[in-house]
Design an enzyme around this catalytic site. Sequence first.
Site, mmCIF file in Angstrom:
data_model
loop_
_atom_site.group_PDB
_atom_site.id
_atom_site.type_symbol
_atom_site.label_atom_id
_atom_site.label_comp_id
_atom_site.label_asym_id
_atom_site.label_seq_id
_atom_site.Cartn_x
_atom_site.Cartn_y
_atom_site.Cartn_z
ATOM 1 N N LYS A 3 0.801 -1.132 0.022
ATOM 2 C CA LYS A 3 -0.136 -0.163 -0.053
ATOM 3 C C LYS A 3 0.840 1.031 0.093
ATOM 4 O O LYS A 3 0.426 2.313 -0.417
ATOM 5 C CB LYS A 3 -1.141 -0.076 1.046
ATOM 6 C CG LYS A 3 -2.191 -1.091 1.199
ATOM 7 C CD LYS A 3 -3.388 -0.447 0.705
ATOM 8 C CE LYS A 3 -4.378 -1.255 -0.085
ATOM 9 N NZ LYS A 3 -5.465 -0.719 -0.594
ATOM 10 N N ASP A 43 -8.556 0.482 7.138
ATOM 11 C CA ASP A 43 -8.471 -0.507 8.132
ATOM 12 C C ASP A 43 -7.163 -0.642 8.459
ATOM 13 O O ASP A 43 -6.689 -1.681 9.187
ATOM 14 C CB ASP A 43 -8.945 -1.782 7.486
ATOM 15 C CG ASP A 43 -8.544 -2.120 6.164
ATOM 16 O OD1 ASP A 43 -7.519 -1.918 5.726
ATOM 17 O OD2 ASP A 43 -9.679 -2.206 5.283
HETATM 18 C C1 LIG Z 1 -2.372 -6.418 2.605
HETATM 19 C C2 LIG Z 1 -3.415 -6.100 1.426
HETATM 20 N N1 LIG Z 1 -3.552 -6.920 0.570
HETATM 21 C C3 LIG Z 1 -4.424 -6.427 -0.435
HETATM 22 C C4 LIG Z 1 -5.303 -5.791 -0.337
HETATM 23 C C5 LIG Z 1 -6.488 -5.548 -1.568
HETATM 24 O O1 LIG Z 1 -6.216 -4.448 -2.067
HETATM 25 P P1 LIG Z 1 -7.535 -3.589 -3.035
HETATM 26 O O2 LIG Z 1 -8.433 -3.361 -1.896
HETATM 27 O O3 LIG Z 1 -7.045 -2.658 -3.556
HETATM 28 O O4 LIG Z 1 -8.154 -4.877 -3.582
HETATM 29 C C6 LIG Z 1 -5.278 -4.815 0.902
HETATM 30 C C7 LIG Z 1 -6.086 -3.687 0.948
HETATM 31 O O5 LIG Z 1 -6.124 -2.836 1.835
HETATM 32 C C8 LIG Z 1 -4.286 -4.814 1.773
HETATM 33 O O6 LIG Z 1 -4.171 -4.053 2.783
#
Ligand SMILES: Cc1ncc(COP(=O)(O)O)c(C=O)c1O
Length: 402
Positions: A87, A135
């Site tokens: 992120k 979150d």
């Molecule tokens: C650790 C992690 N993996 C995957 C995702 C998924 O990303 P997206 O919401 O763009 O699908 C998030 C989203 O917050 C995340 O924090």
Amino acid sequence: MNIERELTAPMLLRQHAAHETLSGAWPESLEADFPVSMAVSALSEISAWPGYAPTPLESLDGLATELGLGAVLYKDEGPRFGLGSFKALGGAYAVMLLARKWLADRGHDAATLDEIRSGKFAEALKEMTVTCATDGNHGRSVSWGAEMAGCRCVIFIHAEVSEGRKTAMEAFGAEVRRIDGDYDLSLKVSETEAEANGWYVVSDASWPGYMEIPRDVMAGYTVMASEVLAQTVAPPTHMFVQAGVGGFAAAMVARFWQTLGAEAPRTVVVEPELAACAIESARQDKPAVVPIHEETLMAGLSCGEMSLVAWPILAAGCSDYLTVGEEGVGPAMRLLASGEAGARITAGESGVAGLLGLMAVSSHPELKTRIGLGPDSRVLLIGSEGATDPEIYRSIVGDLAA
Ligand SMILES: Cc1ncc(COP(=O)(O)O)c(C=O)c1O
């Protein structure tokens, strides 16, 4: 290897991904909204940030042998800019682009991201405030970006977000406000407060009329795929990628498709049964909303609404959708921590969802064949987070924690 591997959850296989049918090329219709130039700029800007280094691409040879695959590659986003997850590439980049636009609107036409980082416009940027609901991981990135740009940052979190994740955002100077409700309510509050105070929402989710910033966030994510292409001699044949709102998956699909055309990896989108908006969108053939009745352990994936920016890319480029249960998360984290898979990796709860998907499909010979997984396959997993909350990580992984 001690891990739950039965496929019990729904899997949706569509006939073909578009890159198999549209003679392979990245379509103009997608290029118009998410051009190659955005990915190219993101790589050139982000790779100039202090502390930049491509994240490791580990080879999980033990797991590949066990599953009868040619290779399993694991892109470990834990070390990304010291923020613990991929992120870091998205929210922070969108804040920097927004700061540049904000300055341009106030007569500083030629401000570069370099100059903004150097503090040249710090006095002016104190007047700008960014906000988001999160979150944890996205908010950490936005807070870091705000610190880099020198603007103010107010983050909204919901009742279930851990104290550890809250503190991590405060460490970048953000003001963090906890609301009594769920993620969707925190999103609404961030929008209302932004409207009332003249703040700027930097969200990874998108909705009608709010597409530009989530697109910038996704452009930042494409850096991961660009790195994988530079780190491999032969690109992956398959990718298992986890989805929350779908931006992460869409960015990866887009960048591989832009670069490899028909040779782009076949992508399986994996998400928690408790927050399955991608498979529902695939079923309905349009961006869908599902209610969240219970929070998944995979906190980053707990999103009930598919991103409008992400969906056209996933709809065209991705044929396979799978949901996974909660029970495999702990065992998968421990498998990676133990080193038994082929490398010792610190992987957080949302980070292992792709691995869970691969293991589920591999336990199902007919599905495995239909997806074309076999001894010649090179499967890419993206460990999208490390131990973003060290306390939760230790409670799950125990003595295996590094
Ligand atoms: C650790 C992690 N993996 C995957 C995702 C998924 O990303 P997206 O919401 O763009 O699908 C998030 C989203 O917050 C995340 O924090």
